[in-house]
Motif scaffolding. Structure first.
Motif, PDB file in Angstrom:
ATOM      1  N   VAL A 125       4.702   5.185 -36.387  1.00 40.31           N
ATOM      2  CA  VAL A 125       4.939   4.945 -34.962  1.00 40.31           C
ATOM      3  C   VAL A 125       4.049   5.915 -34.196  1.00 40.31           C
ATOM      4  N   ALA A 126       2.955   5.401 -33.674  1.00 41.20           N
ATOM      5  CA  ALA A 126       1.990   6.254 -32.961  1.00 41.20           C
ATOM      6  C   ALA A 126       1.052   5.373 -32.147  1.00 41.20           C
ATOM      7  N   ASP A 127       0.544   5.957 -31.085  1.00 41.46           N
ATOM      8  CA  ASP A 127      -0.385   5.253 -30.202  1.00 41.46           C
ATOM      9  C   ASP A 127      -1.799   5.813 -30.426  1.00 41.46           C
ATOM     10  N   LEU A 128      -2.612   5.062 -31.135  1.00 37.30           N
ATOM     11  CA  LEU A 128      -3.942   5.558 -31.488  1.00 37.30           C
ATOM     12  C   LEU A 128      -4.930   5.510 -30.330  1.00 37.30           C
ATOM     13  N   SER A 129      -4.458   5.009 -29.180  1.00 33.06           N
ATOM     14  CA  SER A 129      -5.355   5.035 -28.013  1.00 33.06           C
ATOM     15  C   SER A 129      -5.357   6.426 -27.377  1.00 33.06           C
ATOM     16  N   VAL A 130      -4.436   7.270 -27.841  1.00 32.50           N
ATOM     17  CA  VAL A 130      -4.401   8.668 -27.377  1.00 32.50           C
ATOM     18  C   VAL A 130      -5.140   9.501 -28.428  1.00 32.50           C
ATOM     19  N   GLU A 131      -6.229  10.137 -27.999  1.00 42.57           N
ATOM     20  CA  GLU A 131      -7.104  10.786 -28.983  1.00 42.57           C
ATOM     21  C   GLU A 131      -6.373  11.829 -29.836  1.00 42.57           C
ATOM     22  N   SER A 132      -5.505  12.628 -29.208  1.00 47.39           N
ATOM     23  CA  SER A 132      -4.813  13.677 -29.970  1.00 47.39           C
ATOM     24  C   SER A 132      -3.925  13.058 -31.060  1.00 47.39           C
ATOM     25  N   LYS A 133      -3.356  11.878 -30.782  1.00 49.47           N
ATOM     26  CA  LYS A 133      -2.519  11.194 -31.789  1.00 49.47           C
ATOM     27  C   LYS A 133      -3.422  10.664 -32.903  1.00 49.47           C
ATOM     28  N   ASP A 188      -4.663  -5.989 -23.041  1.00 45.64           N
ATOM     29  CA  ASP A 188      -4.982  -5.819 -21.615  1.00 45.64           C
ATOM     30  C   ASP A 188      -6.433  -5.405 -21.422  1.00 45.64           C
ATOM     31  N   GLY A 189      -7.166  -5.228 -22.513  1.00 47.12           N
ATOM     32  CA  GLY A 189      -8.582  -4.865 -22.418  1.00 47.12           C
ATOM     33  C   GLY A 189      -8.788  -3.357 -22.313  1.00 47.12           C
ATOM     34  N   ASP A 190      -7.851  -2.653 -21.710  1.00 44.04           N
ATOM     35  CA  ASP A 190      -7.985  -1.194 -21.554  1.00 44.04           C
ATOM     36  C   ASP A 190      -7.617  -0.473 -22.842  1.00 44.04           C
ATOM     37  N   LEU A 191      -6.491  -0.894 -23.418  1.00 45.45           N
ATOM     38  CA  LEU A 191      -6.035  -0.253 -24.658  1.00 45.45           C
ATOM     39  C   LEU A 191      -7.100  -0.419 -25.747  1.00 45.45           C
ATOM     40  N   GLU A 192      -7.604  -1.638 -25.878  1.00 47.61           N
ATOM     41  CA  GLU A 192      -8.596  -1.929 -26.912  1.00 47.61           C
ATOM     42  C   GLU A 192      -9.852  -1.082 -26.697  1.00 47.61           C
ATOM     43  N   LYS A 193     -10.245  -0.957 -25.420  1.00 46.33           N
ATOM     44  CA  LYS A 193     -11.435  -0.155 -25.091  1.00 46.33           C
ATOM     45  C   LYS A 193     -11.222   1.304 -25.488  1.00 46.33           C
ATOM     46  N   ARG A 194     -10.033   1.813 -25.162  1.00 49.38           N
ATOM     47  CA  ARG A 194      -9.744   3.223 -25.490  1.00 49.38           C
ATOM     48  C   ARG A 194      -9.713   3.425 -27.005  1.00 49.38           C
ATOM     49  N   ILE A 195      -9.135   2.473 -27.712  1.00 48.81           N
ATOM     50  CA  ILE A 195      -9.073   2.605 -29.176  1.00 48.81           C
ATOM     51  C   ILE A 195     -10.487   2.588 -29.759  1.00 48.81           C
ATOM     52  N   LEU A 196     -11.315   1.661 -29.290  1.00 50.08           N
ATOM     53  CA  LEU A 196     -12.685   1.588 -29.817  1.00 50.08           C
ATOM     54  C   LEU A 196     -13.452   2.874 -29.495  1.00 50.08           C
ATOM     55  N   GLU A 197     -13.269   3.399 -28.290  1.00 50.14           N
ATOM     56  CA  GLU A 197     -13.934   4.660 -27.913  1.00 50.14           C
ATOM     57  C   GLU A 197     -13.476   5.789 -28.837  1.00 50.14           C
TER      58      GLU A 197
END
Ligand SMILES: C[S@@+](CC[C@H](N)C(=O)[O-])C[C@H]1O[C@@H](n2cnc3c(N)ncnc32)[C@H](O)[C@@H]1O
Length: 236
Positions: free
Chosen positions: A146-154, A175-184
């Motif tokens: 259970v973790a959100d990989l769109s948050v870099e520290s996680k 939503d396009g934003d989450l995916e973008k953050r994950i890819l970044e």
């Protein structure tokens, strides 16, 4: 006249009848920032061949949702996921968006003998009352975090695991934003092997910009995946 420009209001509600509708748009390929590589083309063709041959009927016995959608192909992405597993033979598979577990069970079933699937969600699987999972599904081949990989520290907490990934499937908020953050974030991982990303819902309105802006080798496999869009990216 057929081609007369129509306002959005005139087009509402949907001009066609369908079980499920999403706003989308079509764009020419001329401004495409990414090109298809022989490797990506070969992987896609092999995966489609496998998808045509596999039978996910056994997973369909788990509940009505799995029975209806699991084997529906083309239209749903589950058989293409199985096909990609067979074509790419990834040892470590990462899924972002577990939900009730249909995709995880498909991915798990087609893991290579020494393979492992790690599925991430922000909601633990037990909280879904209609989950397809049974306790015994979780073993040395399948784990949920259970973790959100769109948050870099996680994401950094799973650095070693992610470095060994071969296939990453993103099926979360669309939503396009989450995916973008994950890819970044994933650009900061020192991957040890070749890595492919599968992105769900790339033709949905909120996802179009993100998909168009990926400047890596990529292919839209929607005709062989999910009706709302399935994209495959050769990440590195
Ligand atoms: C469309 S469902 C996934 C469906 C599943 N992959 C399947 O095909 O059976 C989306 C899931 O993404 C999860 N989600 C939303 N935001 C997330 C995030 N930041 N990280 C991981 N999972 C997330 C939701 O809780 C939900 O369970």
């Amino acid at each position: 006249m057929f081609w007369k420009k129509k306002s959005l209001k005139e087009l509402l509600p949907s001009p066609v009848k369908a079980e499920h509708g999403e706003y989308s748009m079509i764009l020419s390929a001329r401004d495409k920032p990414a090109v298809l590589t022989p490797h990506l083309l070969h992987a896609s063709l092999k995966a489609i061949e496998y998808a045509a041959a596999v039978d996910l009927g056994e997973i369909g016995t788990r509940n009505e949702q799995a029975r209806i959608y699991g084997n529906l192909w083309p239209g749903e992405h589950y058989r293409l996921l199985a096909g990609l597993m067979l074509a790419l033979q990834p040892k470590i598979v990462i899924e972002i968006g577990t939900s009730t577990g249909l995709s995880a069970l498909c991915l798990k079933r087609y893991l290579p003998p020494d393979g492992k699937l790690v599925t991430f969600d922000i909601v633990p699987w037990r909280q879904y009352h209609d989950t397809l999972f049974r306790n015994e599904d979780f073993d040395e081949k399948l784990v949920q975090y259970v973790a959100d990989l769109s948050v870099e520290s996680k994401m950094r907490q799973y650095d070693e695991l992610l470095q060994n990934a071969g296939l990453i499937f993103i099926d979360a908020t669309h939503d396009g934003d989450l995916e973008k953050r994950i890819l970044e974030n994933f650009k900061k991982i020192n991957f040890k092997n070749k890595v492919f990303f599968i992105l769900d819902d790339i033709r949905v309105w909120t996802m179009i910009k993100m998909w168009r802006e990926i400047s890596l080798p990529k292919i839209d496999l929607t005709s062989f995946g999910h009706w709302s869009g399935t994209g495959l990216v050769e990440f590195c």
